[in-house]
Design a protein around this motif. Structure first.
Motif, short mmCIF file in Angstrom:
data_model
loop_
_atom_site.label_atom_id
_atom_site.label_comp_id
_atom_site.label_asym_id
_atom_site.label_seq_id
_atom_site.Cartn_x
_atom_site.Cartn_y
_atom_site.Cartn_z
N ALA A 201 0.91 -1.10 -0.02
CA ALA A 201 -0.25 -0.18 0.00
C ALA A 201 0.59 1.25 -0.19
CB ALA A 201 -0.75 0.00 1.46
N ALA A 202 1.92 1.34 0.69
CA ALA A 202 2.64 2.31 0.87
C ALA A 202 3.65 2.76 -0.52
CB ALA A 202 3.81 1.75 1.77
N ARG A 203 4.16 1.50 -1.58
CA ARG A 203 4.39 2.02 -2.41
C ARG A 203 3.49 1.97 -3.47
NH1 ARG A 203 7.21 -3.52 -0.87
NH2 ARG A 203 9.17 -3.23 0.00
N MET A 204 2.68 1.42 -3.42
CA MET A 204 1.38 1.84 -4.24
C MET A 204 1.04 3.66 -4.49
SD MET A 204 -1.53 -0.65 -4.44
CE MET A 204 -2.53 -0.32 -5.64
N ASP A 205 1.11 4.06 -2.93
CA ASP A 205 0.72 5.64 -2.68
C ASP A 205 1.94 6.04 -3.27
OD1 ASP A 205 -1.30 5.42 -1.84
OD2 ASP A 205 -0.75 5.12 0.50
N GLY A 206 3.42 5.81 -3.69
CA GLY A 206 4.77 6.54 -4.68
C GLY A 206 5.95 6.58 -3.77
N ALA A 207 5.27 5.76 -2.40
CA ALA A 207 7.02 5.79 -1.36
C ALA A 207 7.71 5.10 -2.08
CB ALA A 207 5.98 5.08 -0.24
N SER A 208 9.27 6.04 -1.78
CA SER A 208 10.20 5.67 -1.85
C SER A 208 10.83 3.86 -0.96
CB SER A 208 11.34 5.58 -2.09
OG SER A 208 11.75 6.89 -0.90
N GLU A 209 11.88 3.02 -1.21
CA GLU A 209 12.27 1.99 0.33
C GLU A 209 12.81 2.52 1.30
OE1 GLU A 209 11.87 -1.13 -0.53
OE2 GLU A 209 10.77 -1.26 -2.27
N TRP A 210 13.36 4.06 1.26
CA TRP A 210 13.30 4.60 2.22
C TRP A 210 12.53 4.73 2.82
CZ3 TRP A 210 16.61 5.30 6.47
CH2 TRP A 210 16.62 6.92 7.00
N VAL A 211 11.06 6.15 2.45
CA VAL A 211 10.42 6.43 3.35
C VAL A 211 9.32 5.03 4.29
CG1 VAL A 211 8.09 7.19 2.86
CG2 VAL A 211 10.23 8.20 1.81
N VAL A 212 9.04 3.83 3.17
CA VAL A 212 8.80 2.58 3.89
C VAL A 212 9.69 2.29 4.98
CG1 VAL A 212 8.06 0.17 3.18
CG2 VAL A 212 7.79 2.03 1.14
N PHE A 213 10.61 2.47 5.31
CA PHE A 213 11.43 1.98 5.93
C PHE A 213 11.03 2.42 7.24
CE2 PHE A 213 15.40 2.44 8.02
CZ PHE A 213 15.74 1.30 8.53
N ARG A 214 11.39 4.15 7.04
CA ARG A 214 11.25 5.15 7.73
C ARG A 214 9.74 5.06 8.03
NH1 ARG A 214 10.74 10.36 7.85
NH2 ARG A 214 10.81 10.59 4.95
N ARG A 215 8.51 4.98 7.66
CA ARG A 215 7.48 5.26 7.61
C ARG A 215 6.66 4.06 8.48
NH1 ARG A 215 5.32 10.48 6.13
NH2 ARG A 215 7.54 11.54 6.74
N VAL A 216 6.59 3.06 7.89
CA VAL A 216 6.19 1.83 8.46
C VAL A 216 7.34 0.33 8.47
CG1 VAL A 216 5.07 -0.03 7.30
CG2 VAL A 216 5.07 1.92 5.89
N ILE A 217 8.31 0.41 8.20
CA ILE A 217 8.78 -0.56 9.04
C ILE A 217 9.32 0.27 10.36
CG2 ILE A 217 11.38 -1.59 9.03
CD1 ILE A 217 8.90 -2.88 7.10
N MET A 218 9.97 0.57 11.08
CA MET A 218 10.46 1.84 11.60
C MET A 218 10.05 1.70 12.89
SD MET A 218 14.09 1.54 12.06
CE MET A 218 14.72 3.26 13.16
#
Length: 304
Positions: A201-218
């Protein structure tokens, strides 16, 4: 005209729904005594576990003469033995203060580097496809079983060649190198349990891998990251072997400073006890400040 009445329906007696069987008084008494006995046993185990720490604290509050004449348990009959002179002398010693500061300079960077690098590597191994990912994970697992003593001599030769032997960066790099395999292994297993739908869902919204890591994984992996930080900090703070080999005389940590005092003054138990107890305060403060995240990280994945 004859009307035939149907017979009344037969009465169906439904069995009464009964609750769980009542326990007898003897069963309740046995359960109560069993729980009380278990609690009493756990309390005794905790007291025996904490007794050496309590003895160390009392020994640090007694003079050298009192420690030489009698055991620490005599303070229950003679509480006037307690004094803070040992801590005053310890904090007035520039060698001990320098050793404490060197321990902070080693432990904090080694912990932060392991946490940051392990988090990034664990995310890549868990959610990014690249050639050799599985073999890289196998190599990391293999490095977990490598004893630290095997790398002491080769690393010492390498440090001598690059002229960092006996320096703080050399000690920090060694701790980082041997802390990364466990950190990557721990966080990779935790990150793999994150729902894939969140990342998609984050990637479909245009998030990069760094944003996914920082906003979702962390945010989700914060308990595991805090647990890794606690483990790494405690290992580095309490380390003696690596510091003895790679640290110089000007940047030795508190463990080496206490060990040298034990070698020179074997009967100086009052100062050694005070120094040992002071060196315990910082790890205890770190653990209790992050205890909530540590418990969450340990229990992660135990329930669905």
């Amino acid at each position: 005209m004859t009307v035939t009445l149907a017979p009344p329906p037969e009465r169906i007696d439904h069995p009464e729904v009964s609750g769980p069987p009542r326990r007898s008084a003897v069963s309740r008494l046995a359960g109560l005594l069993g729980s009380r006995l278990l609690q009493s046993f756990l309390v005794l185990v905790a007291l025996f576990w904490l007794m050496p720490v309590f003895g160390l604290l009392i020994s640090s509050l007694r003079s050298e003469v009192d420690n030489g004449d009698s055991g620490w348990w005599t303070i229950f009959t003679a509480p006037a033995q307690l004094t803070l002179d040992n801590y005053q002398q310890l904090l007035a010693d520039s060698t001990v203060l320098s050793a404490l500061w060197n321990t902070v300079l080693i432990s904090v960077p080694a912990t932060l580097l392991v946490v940051v690098i392990s988090s990034l590597a664990a995310y890549a191994l868990a959610w990014m496809d690249f050639r050799g990912r599985d073999w890289l994970m196998v190599g990391i697992v293999g490095m977990l079983v490598m004893p630290i003593q095997v790398a002491l001599i080769p690393t010492a030769k390498l440090y001598g060649a690059v002229d960092i032997f006996g320096t703080l960066p050399g000690v920090i790099l060694f701790h980082v190198a041997f802390g990364l395999p466990f950190g990557v292994f721990l966080l990779r297993n935790f990150f793999s349990g994150v729902p894939k739908d969140l990342l998609e869902a984050a990637r479909m919204d245009g998030a990069s891998e760094w944003v996914v890591f920082r906003r979702v994984i962390m945010p989700i992996g914060l308990p595991a990251i805090a647990s890794l930080g606690i483990f790494q900090f405690l290992w580095v703070w309490n380390d003696l072997l690596v510091a003895l080999v790679f640290a110089g005389t000007d940047n030795q940590p508190i463990t080496v400073a206490l060990q040298s005092q034990l070698r020179q003054f074997g009967s100086n138990i009052d100062m050694l006890a005070a120094g040992s107890f002071v060196s315990m305060l910082v790890p205890l403060a770190v653990f209790f400040s992050l205890q909530r995240f540590f418990v969450q990280g340990v229990l992660a994945g135990s329930t669905k």
